[in-house]
Design a protein around this motif. Sequence first.
Motif, PDB file in Angstrom:
ATOM      1  N   ALA A 156       0.365  10.158  -5.377  1.00  0.00           N
ATOM      2  CA  ALA A 156       0.406   9.511  -6.644  1.00  0.00           C
ATOM      3  C   ALA A 156       1.497   8.342  -6.312  1.00  0.00           C
ATOM      4  O   ALA A 156       0.701   6.679  -6.977  1.00  0.00           O
ATOM      5  N   ASP A 157       2.064   7.780  -5.711  1.00  0.00           N
ATOM      6  CA  ASP A 157       2.713   7.076  -5.353  1.00  0.00           C
ATOM      7  C   ASP A 157       1.317   5.946  -4.476  1.00  0.00           C
ATOM      8  O   ASP A 157       3.228   4.847  -4.309  1.00  0.00           O
ATOM      9  N   LYS A 158       1.397   6.454  -3.746  1.00  0.00           N
ATOM     10  CA  LYS A 158       0.513   5.835  -3.135  1.00  0.00           C
ATOM     11  C   LYS A 158      -0.511   4.968  -3.648  1.00  0.00           C
ATOM     12  O   LYS A 158      -0.434   3.706  -3.141  1.00  0.00           O
ATOM     13  N   LYS A 159      -1.428   5.118  -4.432  1.00  0.00           N
ATOM     14  CA  LYS A 159      -1.467   5.028  -5.862  1.00  0.00           C
ATOM     15  C   LYS A 159      -0.966   3.843  -6.318  1.00  0.00           C
ATOM     16  O   LYS A 159      -1.819   2.173  -7.323  1.00  0.00           O
ATOM     17  N   LYS A 160      -0.058   4.020  -6.940  1.00  0.00           N
ATOM     18  CA  LYS A 160       0.704   3.206  -7.471  1.00  0.00           C
ATOM     19  C   LYS A 160       1.002   2.197  -6.836  1.00  0.00           C
ATOM     20  O   LYS A 160       1.198   0.214  -7.219  1.00  0.00           O
ATOM     21  N   LYS A 161       1.534   2.115  -5.178  1.00  0.00           N
ATOM     22  CA  LYS A 161       0.929   0.920  -4.664  1.00  0.00           C
ATOM     23  C   LYS A 161       0.997   0.147  -4.234  1.00  0.00           C
ATOM     24  O   LYS A 161       0.796  -1.277  -3.933  1.00  0.00           O
ATOM     25  N   ASP A 162      -0.596   1.025  -4.018  1.00  0.00           N
ATOM     26  CA  ASP A 162      -1.832   0.053  -3.693  1.00  0.00           C
ATOM     27  C   ASP A 162      -2.804  -0.951  -5.313  1.00  0.00           C
ATOM     28  O   ASP A 162      -3.191  -1.152  -4.994  1.00  0.00           O
ATOM     29  N   SER A 163      -1.677  -0.405  -6.050  1.00  0.00           N
ATOM     30  CA  SER A 163      -2.610  -1.168  -7.634  1.00  0.00           C
ATOM     31  C   SER A 163      -1.987  -2.447  -7.526  1.00  0.00           C
ATOM     32  O   SER A 163      -1.254  -3.068  -6.687  1.00  0.00           O
ATOM     33  N   PRO A 164      -2.872  -3.302  -7.610  1.00  0.00           N
ATOM     34  CA  PRO A 164      -2.814  -4.854  -7.716  1.00  0.00           C
ATOM     35  C   PRO A 164      -1.925  -5.351  -8.620  1.00  0.00           C
ATOM     36  O   PRO A 164      -1.227  -6.489  -7.826  1.00  0.00           O
ATOM     37  N   GLU A 165      -0.795  -4.456  -9.094  1.00  0.00           N
ATOM     38  CA  GLU A 165       0.179  -4.888 -10.260  1.00  0.00           C
ATOM     39  C   GLU A 165       1.138  -5.072  -9.742  1.00  0.00           C
ATOM     40  O   GLU A 165       1.820  -5.905  -9.341  1.00  0.00           O
ATOM     41  N   LYS A 167       0.627  -5.072  -6.179  1.00  0.00           N
ATOM     42  CA  LYS A 167       1.334  -6.126  -5.335  1.00  0.00           C
ATOM     43  C   LYS A 167       1.416  -7.439  -5.811  1.00  0.00           C
ATOM     44  O   LYS A 167       2.553  -8.170  -5.116  1.00  0.00           O
ATOM     45  N   ALA A 168       1.314  -7.561  -7.383  1.00  0.00           N
ATOM     46  CA  ALA A 168       1.153  -8.894  -7.179  1.00  0.00           C
ATOM     47  C   ALA A 168       2.781  -8.748  -7.978  1.00  0.00           C
ATOM     48  O   ALA A 168       3.766 -10.481  -7.307  1.00  0.00           O
ATOM     49  N   LYS A 169       3.792  -8.228  -8.132  1.00  0.00           N
ATOM     50  CA  LYS A 169       5.158  -8.002  -8.188  1.00  0.00           C
ATOM     51  C   LYS A 169       5.667  -7.993  -6.694  1.00  0.00           C
ATOM     52  O   LYS A 169       6.703  -9.040  -6.789  1.00  0.00           O
ATOM     53  N   ALA A 170       5.160  -7.278  -6.192  1.00  0.00           N
ATOM     54  CA  ALA A 170       6.004  -7.086  -5.286  1.00  0.00           C
ATOM     55  C   ALA A 170       5.364  -9.177  -4.469  1.00  0.00           C
ATOM     56  O   ALA A 170       6.307  -9.005  -3.871  1.00  0.00           O
ATOM     57  N   ALA A 171       4.889  -9.802  -4.767  1.00  0.00           N
ATOM     58  CA  ALA A 171       3.819 -10.721  -3.693  1.00  0.00           C
ATOM     59  C   ALA A 171       5.128 -11.963  -5.020  1.00  0.00           C
ATOM     60  O   ALA A 171       5.766 -12.766  -3.690  1.00  0.00           O
ATOM     61  N   ALA A 172       4.950 -12.051  -6.457  1.00  0.00           N
ATOM     62  CA  ALA A 172       6.402 -12.843  -6.562  1.00  0.00           C
ATOM     63  C   ALA A 172       7.967 -12.795  -6.485  1.00  0.00           C
ATOM     64  O   ALA A 172       8.939 -13.449  -6.762  1.00  0.00           O
TER      65      ALA A 172
END
Length: 262
Positions: A156-165, A167-172
């Motif tokens: 579940a944690d892996k799916k949450k990290k791989d989600s586009p949302e 990724k966008a938060k981590a990039a921002a």
Amino acid sequence: MWESKESVYKIIKPPVAFKPRTPPPTASEVRDKKIAKITRRLKLMLRQKSAATMGKPGGHYKPCVKNFLKKHSKEPVIVYGQQRCTKHVKRFPDVPKDKPVYGRVKILDFIKMNAEQMIHSKPDRSKIPKKQRRYMFKKSFGKLPAYLTTRMKESADKKKKDSPEEKAKAAAACNHAGTRKLDEKERISMMNALKMKWADTNARYQRLSVALDLDSQKRAKERFEENLTRLEKDVSLLSRKVILVSDSAPSKVQREVTTPKH
């Protein structure tokens, strides 16, 4: 008169006849043989030592009159009255003298026999456990095991990290001190310029001669290969989604810019 060649005695094999065996030698006989052998060897040694220097005496090579092959000397000696090693045992029964009754058949009811055998038989209880286990009284009954819960949580944690949302938060949120995020247009323009430069370098590299006889040609080939590998690394670096650029130039570059050339 007609005579049949068939006989019961052809089917029955005759008993094996055992040959009589001589008794084994006793301890005293074995000891006497050894003593006689040792004495014979000593006499021969003494005879050889006596004739070691001057040779054997005259008439020594003449054959002995007493040593000749006697009659029946090589035949085995049969000892009569000795008990044999195995006794004669009758292996097969005698042939019945009464004539068999023609047409007599023994009728067996195998179904009835099997039924009686199964009725009177007892079950094999050797492999049955003495005490039955009751799993419903365990503390962990009806619960997921620990390894399954941990694996489900990890997935579940892996799916949450791989989600586009995410990724966008981590990039921002990747705002490090003294850095800025590279603009998309700037990144695309830089990548296109690098690709054009790589195409130009590759075209000049392809125009080189196949046979590299001179050292200058070899050095030129090595230079082109280094430039191509460097350009490929830069293109792979710019193909990332998030690229951070430092506001100030590195110290090495500043030193090269500030120091005047003599």
